[in-house]
Design a protein around this motif. Sequence first.
Motif, PDB file in Angstrom:
ATOM      1  N   CYS A  94      47.479 -20.652  37.735  1.00 36.16           N
ATOM      2  CA  CYS A  94      47.847 -21.797  37.256  1.00 36.16           C
ATOM      3  C   CYS A  94      49.459 -22.063  37.552  1.00 36.16           C
ATOM      4  CB  CYS A  94      47.434 -22.015  35.992  1.00 36.16           C
ATOM      5  SG  CYS A  94      47.764 -20.630  34.782  1.00 36.16           S
ATOM      6  N   GLY A 152      46.398 -30.874  36.979  1.00 37.83           N
ATOM      7  CA  GLY A 152      46.641 -30.036  38.033  1.00 37.83           C
ATOM      8  C   GLY A 152      46.226 -30.197  39.252  1.00 37.83           C
ATOM      9  N   SER A 176      54.923 -25.385  41.878  1.00 31.80           N
ATOM     10  CA  SER A 176      55.615 -24.950  40.708  1.00 31.80           C
ATOM     11  C   SER A 176      56.245 -23.685  40.971  1.00 31.80           C
ATOM     12  CB  SER A 176      54.394 -24.861  39.732  1.00 31.80           C
ATOM     13  OG  SER A 176      53.560 -23.521  39.915  1.00 31.80           O
ATOM     14  N   GLU A 228      47.381 -25.849  32.578  1.00 31.05           N
ATOM     15  CA  GLU A 228      48.372 -24.872  32.308  1.00 31.05           C
ATOM     16  C   GLU A 228      47.854 -23.521  31.558  1.00 31.05           C
ATOM     17  OE1 GLU A 228      52.052 -26.137  30.727  1.00 31.05           O
ATOM     18  OE2 GLU A 228      52.518 -27.401  32.204  1.00 31.05           O
ATOM     19  N   SER A 288      44.813 -30.201  30.339  1.00 29.29           N
ATOM     20  CA  SER A 288      45.863 -29.752  31.281  1.00 29.29           C
ATOM     21  C   SER A 288      45.095 -28.425  31.875  1.00 29.29           C
ATOM     22  CB  SER A 288      46.958 -29.182  30.293  1.00 29.29           C
ATOM     23  OG  SER A 288      47.930 -28.303  31.010  1.00 29.29           O
ATOM     24  N   ARG A 314      54.379 -19.910  34.771  1.00 30.95           N
ATOM     25  CA  ARG A 314      55.092 -19.611  33.607  1.00 30.95           C
ATOM     26  C   ARG A 314      54.988 -18.180  33.507  1.00 30.95           C
ATOM     27  NH1 ARG A 314      52.319 -22.546  28.758  1.00 30.95           N
ATOM     28  NH2 ARG A 314      53.312 -24.308  29.608  1.00 30.95           N
ATOM     29  N   ASP A 359      43.625 -23.469  37.787  1.00 37.04           N
ATOM     30  CA  ASP A 359      44.325 -24.892  38.224  1.00 37.04           C
ATOM     31  C   ASP A 359      43.311 -25.848  38.659  1.00 37.04           C
ATOM     32  OD1 ASP A 359      46.684 -26.372  38.151  1.00 37.04           O
ATOM     33  OD2 ASP A 359      46.813 -26.364  40.289  1.00 37.04           O
TER      34      ASP A 359
END
Length: 391
Positions: A132, A319, A168, A294, A292, A135, A298
Motif C-alpha cells: 500500500c 488507491g 508514493s 492506506e 482508503s 509509510r 492498494d
Amino acid sequence: MKHKVCFIGTEITPSNDSSFVGGHVNTVVALSKGLSKLGWKIHIVTTPSRFLKNANFKFPWAEFHLIKPKGSYSSLEYNINFLIGAVRAIENINRCEELDLIHGHSGYFSTAIIPAIAKKKLSIPALFSLYCPARLFPSPVLGDKYGIKLLSESLTRIIAVTTNVKKSLLSCGVKSNKIELIPLCFDDEVFNNRSLSDDSSEPDSLFRKILFVGNADRTKGIDIFLKAAKLILQKYPNVRFIITLHEPYEVIQNIRALASRLLGSAVRIEGVVRNMAKLMASVDIIVVPFRSTEGISDIPLVILEAMAIGKPVIATEVGGVTEVIRDRENGLLVKPDDVHDLANAIITLLADPGVMNGISKNAILSAKCFQSTEVSRKLNALYLKIIDNKD
C-alpha cells in the motif's frame, strides 16, 4: 539444485479451503505455491494468525518458521520481538541451507528493516514488497519520507504492487531503478470460473445476494455498506446481505446487533469463512466500499478473487482500485463515503441482468494478469536476474 528464498511477514497463514485472512497474506501464500512449482524451495518466517487459531502450517510447498512475539499485535513490543526473532530465524535457515534471496512483505515500510538487517549480516540479496502507499508505520510520523528513502538504500529491490504505490515511493525519494512493478495475485487454482458454480441448494438461493468481505475498521466502510443496504431493501425486499469479518467474536457480535437493527433478517454476519471461493460463487454482487487503501492492500485482493470467479464488483475510487476496475466495463466504481452512490450502483446491477453479465465476462478476462501462475513467473524472472547479477 533448487534455489532457496525466505519470505518474511506477519500472519502468513495458509489454508486448504481458501480462508481469507488478509490481502497481502493470501498473496504471499499464493506466490509461495507458484514459485514452488517453478523449482524454488520456500521458507516462510511468520507469526501465528489472530483469527485462524488452529491453522495447519505443514504444507508440501513451503517450510514455515513460526515466531511468537510478546505483546499485542502491532504494539512496539510485538514488532521488536518479531524483528529479533525473524532475523535469528533467517540466520538459522541460512546456516543450514544457504539462502539465495530474502523477501519481506508488508503494508508498512518499517518491516523492510528485517530483510535489510539480514542482507547486511549475511550478504544475501534482499527484496521487499510494499502492498500500500508508502509509510513507515500505521500512523504518520515525522521523518516518514526520509526513513523510507534511507531504508530503501539497504535493499536490493523494492516491489510496488501498483503504479500508485510506486508513485508514493518515488515521492519519498526512492530511486526509480530500485523499484519493480509486480502486482498482487490470487490463487488461480482456487479462484476461477471453471471449478466454481452457484449453489442453488442453499436455503436463501431464491434471493439475490450481496457480499461484503473485510473487518470492522472504519477504513473498510462497513457502515456505508449497511446504510446502502437499508436503501436497497426499500426497493428490492428480496435481496439478502452477507457480511464476513475477520474479527474477534465480541466485535462480530456488536456488528451483528447493529446490522440486525438496520436490516432485520435480511442480513447474515459471519466470522472468518473457511471456503471464501465457494461463498463468492454463491452470491450475485460483491461490494468493496473502502474509504482508503492506506495500510491495506492498494488493490483489495477480494476484488481480484471476485473478478476471477466472474462476479461483478462495486468498489470505491481509492488507491490502486482504478488500475484494475474500468467503470461499467469490468466493474462499477463509486465515490468513497457516499451511501447513495453505492446504493445506486447496486440498483443498476440488480435492475439490468444484461449489464451484470457483460461486466462478469469482462471481469474474468481482466483478472488473468493477476493469477498467481502469471505473477509467480514474473517474480521468478526477477529473482534469477538478481541472482545472476544481471541487474
